[in-house]
Design an enzyme around this catalytic site. Structure first.
Site, PDB file in Angstrom:
ATOM      1  N   HIS A  36       0.735  -0.964  -0.147  1.00  0.00           N
ATOM      2  CA  HIS A  36       0.101  -0.328  -0.050  1.00  0.00           C
ATOM      3  C   HIS A  36       0.983   1.212  -0.381  1.00  0.00           C
ATOM      4  CE1 HIS A  36      -4.231  -0.228   0.735  1.00  0.00           C
ATOM      5  NE2 HIS A  36      -4.403  -1.056   1.299  1.00  0.00           N
ATOM      6  N   HIS A  52      -2.496   1.582  11.504  1.00  0.00           N
ATOM      7  CA  HIS A  52      -1.619   2.500  11.286  1.00  0.00           C
ATOM      8  C   HIS A  52      -1.896   3.357  12.631  1.00  0.00           C
ATOM      9  CE1 HIS A  52      -4.477   4.211   8.566  1.00  0.00           C
ATOM     10  NE2 HIS A  52      -3.899   5.296   9.362  1.00  0.00           N
ATOM     11  N   GLU A 110      -6.014  13.290  11.552  1.00  0.00           N
ATOM     12  CA  GLU A 110      -6.220  12.501  10.136  1.00  0.00           C
ATOM     13  C   GLU A 110      -8.558  12.735  10.578  1.00  0.00           C
ATOM     14  OE1 GLU A 110      -4.561   8.940   8.873  1.00  0.00           O
ATOM     15  OE2 GLU A 110      -6.721   8.002   8.983  1.00  0.00           O
ATOM     16  N   HIS A 158      -5.423   2.845  14.376  1.00  0.00           N
ATOM     17  CA  HIS A 158      -7.074   2.365  13.487  1.00  0.00           C
ATOM     18  C   HIS A 158      -6.703   1.415  12.221  1.00  0.00           C
ATOM     19  CE1 HIS A 158      -5.738   6.474  12.102  1.00  0.00           C
ATOM     20  NE2 HIS A 158      -6.199   5.676  11.064  1.00  0.00           N
TER      21      HIS A 158
HETATM   22 FE   FE2 Z   1      -5.621   6.996   9.235  1.00  0.00          FE
END
Ligand code: FE2
Length: 443
Positions: free
Chosen positions: A295, A338, A344, A372
């Protein structure tokens, strides 16, 4: 006098005014725009020349933003400003809370509510007074801002609807925007937001204090891809001259002030410059992504960035997760677990809506370094997937937006205590089944 700027019809069309940071010009009456100077002693048609500098004078040329407006009356023509009490607008967020927070879609208003009435400050990072930081506001509206205009002296802002079309008047001209559009409003420019049609509207109004928004550098991506400057569309000049009183609402230092005026602010007959309101259709974003394995970070989806001067530590990065192919092999494809350094904030702009955080109108906040990831159910689906080696076209049915801030975003009382907050949200990612053979469980 002019047409509304609507990206879906206009972006990329020859002759359309477009370009983030570009020097643009428009006149609603032939000859209203001075051709050879900015401030002639006698401006054409008896108009007043007035400069709007959205950046300080000494900002380097590449980032400097200013426009010249040629208007029927100078914008000095109003009474003094007085504080305008507002139950929802706040200069600060009072909750420094490291928990994951989520909100279901904010209910639409049942009583007459104009755009200003319907504002609730969600979260603030840094401060407007220090010109460093960002603020996120929610809005709902079902009534026009009759003879009212708003501007932010605090920062350049973005208007981001997630329910229905909005008609937006600015000093530069008119827009019609819909979910999936982002309207960039220069710092200090006046505007009015009206619902188009009878139904209620909803969305987000986001400010970046300090430097305004710019396109991010592309780095090794090269000269093309991501957001293109030419897809940011300006309106044609359009003026209105109406007799009667107006109220000018001014957001300054995080608070609202109001001044009475005997005329409206949308009497600009011609303009030129690069501090211009612009609309961008998020569907124009040309993503790059993984074509082999693993990713990339979500920063590859950055549309706009508002820098602080510290490399990569931005007041606000706006990213969109567009419809795209996911082709990575032997990779955990969903956003993995992460923890990271930025605040965010996520919102869903298009697609189905329901009384859930992860539906259109829902939003969530992941504070810096709060872990999260995905739900246990989604984890099991991911790990047991039989088609994970095949390319999949994803994100077709909904548009997800993400705002990342270097600043710690603190939530306001009004938003933290909102009845549509989902108190269970923080627990949704818990409960992953351990697969590692723990001591004592090994055969
Ligand atoms: Fe995130």
């Amino acid at each position: 006098m002019s047409t509304n700027a609507r990206t879906s019809a206009a972006a990329g069309t020859p002759g359309v005014l477009a370009g983030l940071g570009a020097e643009l010009s428009s006149e609603a009456e032939p000859g209203a725009l001075p051709r050879h100077q900015n401030a002639p002693r006698h401006a054409p048609m008896g108009l007043f020349a007035e400069q709007l500098s959205s950046t300080p004078f000494l900002v380097p040329r590449a980032q400097n933003r200013r426009s010249w407006l040629y208007r029927v009356r100078p914008s000095t023509e109003h009474a003094d400003f007085f504080p305008l009490p507002h139950p929802g607008v706040s200069a600060w967020g009072s909750h420094v809370d490291p928990n994951l927070l989520g909100w279901k879609p904010r209910p639409l208003p049942m009583t007459p509510t104009d755009f200003i009435d319907g504002l609730i400050t969600v979260a603030v990072g840094g401060s407007a007074a220090d010109q460093a930081g960002a603020a996120i506001h929610s809005f709902v509206t079902n009534a026009p801002m009759t003879r009212k205009a708003l501007c932010s002296a605090d920062g350049e802002s973005l208007l981001i609807p997630d329910e229905g079309e909005l008609s937006v008047r600015t000093e530069f001209g008119r827009f019609v925007i819909a979910p999936g559009d982002v309207l960039l409003l220069p710092r200090g420019a006046r505007f009015s937001v009206d619902p188009l049609g009878q139904a209620a509207r909803r969305g987000w109004w986001v400010e970046a204090f300090g430097a305004g928004f710019e396109l991010p550098n592309r780095g090794v991506v090269g000269a093309n891809g991501l957001a293109e400057g030419r897809h940011f569309v300006a309106p044609n000049a359009a003026y209105e001259v109406e007799a009667g009183g107006w109220t000018l609402v001014h957001k300054y230092g995080g608070s609202l002030f109001a001044a009475e005026a005997t005329h409206g602010p949308f009497d600009v007959v011609a303009w030129h410059g690069n501090a211009v309101p612009l609309v961008y259709d998020l569907a124009r974003f040309c993503p790059v992504g993984a074509v082999s394995f693993d990713h990339p970070d979500p920063s590859i989806f950055t549309v706009l960035t508002a820098p602080t001067g510290l490399p990569g530590r931005n007041a606000l990065d706006l990213a969109v997760f567009p419809a795209r192919w996911d082709a990575a092999r032997h990779t955990f494809r969903r956003p993995s677990y992460h923890r990271q350094a930025a605040s965010e904030w996520s919102a869903i702009l298009t697609g189905p809506t329901s009384n859930r955080v992860h539906s259109r109108g829902g939003s969530s906040l992941a504070p810096p370094f709060t872990p999260h990831g995905i739900t246990p159910d989604a984890l099991e689906r991911e790990l047991s997937g039989k088609d994970d080696e095949k390319p999949r076209f994803i994100a077709e049915t909904a548009t997800w937006l993400q705002l990342e801030s270097h600043f710690l975003l603190s939530v306001t009382d009004a938003w933290r205590d909102a009845p549509f907050r989902d108190a269970e949200f923080s627990s949704m990612a818990r409960g992953a089944k351990v697969r590692f053979p723990l001591p004592g469980s090994r055969p």
